[in-house]
Write an enzyme that holds these catalytic residues in place. Sequence first.
Site, PDB file in Angstrom:
ATOM      1  N   LEU A 131      44.428  29.654  49.089  1.00 43.59           N
ATOM      2  CA  LEU A 131      45.424  28.906  49.540  1.00 43.59           C
ATOM      3  C   LEU A 131      44.956  28.360  50.917  1.00 43.59           C
ATOM      4  O   LEU A 131      44.425  28.971  51.558  1.00 43.59           O
ATOM      5  CB  LEU A 131      46.746  29.885  50.171  1.00 43.59           C
ATOM      6  CG  LEU A 131      47.438  30.450  48.800  1.00 43.59           C
ATOM      7  CD1 LEU A 131      48.465  31.549  49.198  1.00 43.59           C
ATOM      8  CD2 LEU A 131      47.973  29.628  47.531  1.00 43.59           C
ATOM      9  N   ASP A 132      45.575  27.172  51.266  1.00 43.55           N
ATOM     10  CA  ASP A 132      45.198  26.601  52.303  1.00 43.55           C
ATOM     11  C   ASP A 132      45.946  27.285  53.756  1.00 43.55           C
ATOM     12  O   ASP A 132      46.468  28.105  53.674  1.00 43.55           O
ATOM     13  CB  ASP A 132      46.193  25.239  52.618  1.00 43.55           C
ATOM     14  CG  ASP A 132      45.580  24.081  51.609  1.00 43.55           C
ATOM     15  OD1 ASP A 132      44.731  24.171  50.861  1.00 43.55           O
ATOM     16  OD2 ASP A 132      46.423  23.181  51.335  1.00 43.55           O
ATOM     17  N   LYS A 133      45.084  27.265  54.580  1.00 46.83           N
ATOM     18  CA  LYS A 133      45.364  27.842  56.069  1.00 46.83           C
ATOM     19  C   LYS A 133      46.803  28.267  56.284  1.00 46.83           C
ATOM     20  O   LYS A 133      47.486  29.233  56.397  1.00 46.83           O
ATOM     21  CB  LYS A 133      44.440  27.294  57.103  1.00 46.83           C
ATOM     22  CG  LYS A 133      44.854  28.027  58.413  1.00 46.83           C
ATOM     23  CD  LYS A 133      44.030  27.465  59.608  1.00 46.83           C
ATOM     24  CE  LYS A 133      44.435  28.074  60.791  1.00 46.83           C
ATOM     25  NZ  LYS A 133      43.807  27.357  61.880  1.00 46.83           N
TER      26      LYS A 133
END
Length: 313
Positions: A131-133
């Site tokens: 998942l993106d940050k």
Amino acid sequence: MSVPVEWHGHRIDRALAALVPEFSRSHLQQLLLEGAVRWRGQAAAKPSVKVQAGDRLDIELRPTAQAHAFLPEPMPIEVVHEDEHLLVIHKPAGLVVHPAAGNWSGTLLNGLLAYHRAAAELPRAGIVHRLDKDTSGLMLVGKTRVAVDALVRAIAAREVSRQYLALAHGPWRGAGRVDVDRPVGRDPHNRLRMAVVPSGKPARTTVVLLDAREDACLVACRLDTGRTHQIRVHMTALGHPLVGDPVYGGRPAWGLQRQALHAASLQLAHPVHGGRLCFWSAPPPDMARALSESGLRYNPPAPGQLLLEGLAA
């Protein structure tokens, strides 16, 4: 050491990789950037510098930030499910999943290495997707090699249903369900972004409207592929950038300062014994507050159901 004739005119990082084969080229490049390599008596900071036969090279072999990246770091991990082979966690927004430039420590991978001993023996400590940050929500992590391999195959075969909640700008127009099939690749005008480009990799997202008002909409998204920033790119292509996502045209709203994207539900067959598993995660406080203040309606699924049962893989 001096540069032999056969490496005359080559890049300094390539010459070093040949002269010091015990270390990887990426490790040596990092040392160059840190000023640990002297060329002709001066620090050589550019890996692209061309060397000449007889040039003097001095190198201080020391650990780089990257060398320290894969070390255990105890941290809180919110566990949704755990058994001998599988770990399902809730990743908070702001946590980087895997070490990379600028984030060599404090990542989920570091936390997993501290959480269980077997993680050190697994590829990427058992992480099978990312998942993106600044995206929150559910993630799958394998705890054994057989589970990791099975999860990777299942995701590639689209046998894992991954559904997201997204809060976006703009009034919704048209059908309540949109199947987006647009290739995603690096933005040719901005290398820090992704974009819909003809040369990109195939990317498919199903978007279903949950609620709308004149200035915003709430949607559920199902990933059929897992390209970098896929939902963010596809929603922007539809004219609905995510709230709090300035990279793709979004703006902060209702107190939400990060992209309004939450991995809300997962459905899959257990990677080892095959039983059906279904997980759901409530939006975290910042996104829940934004939903409340926006006036958009959201009805969570019943226990054991996906965000949208009709969108199962």
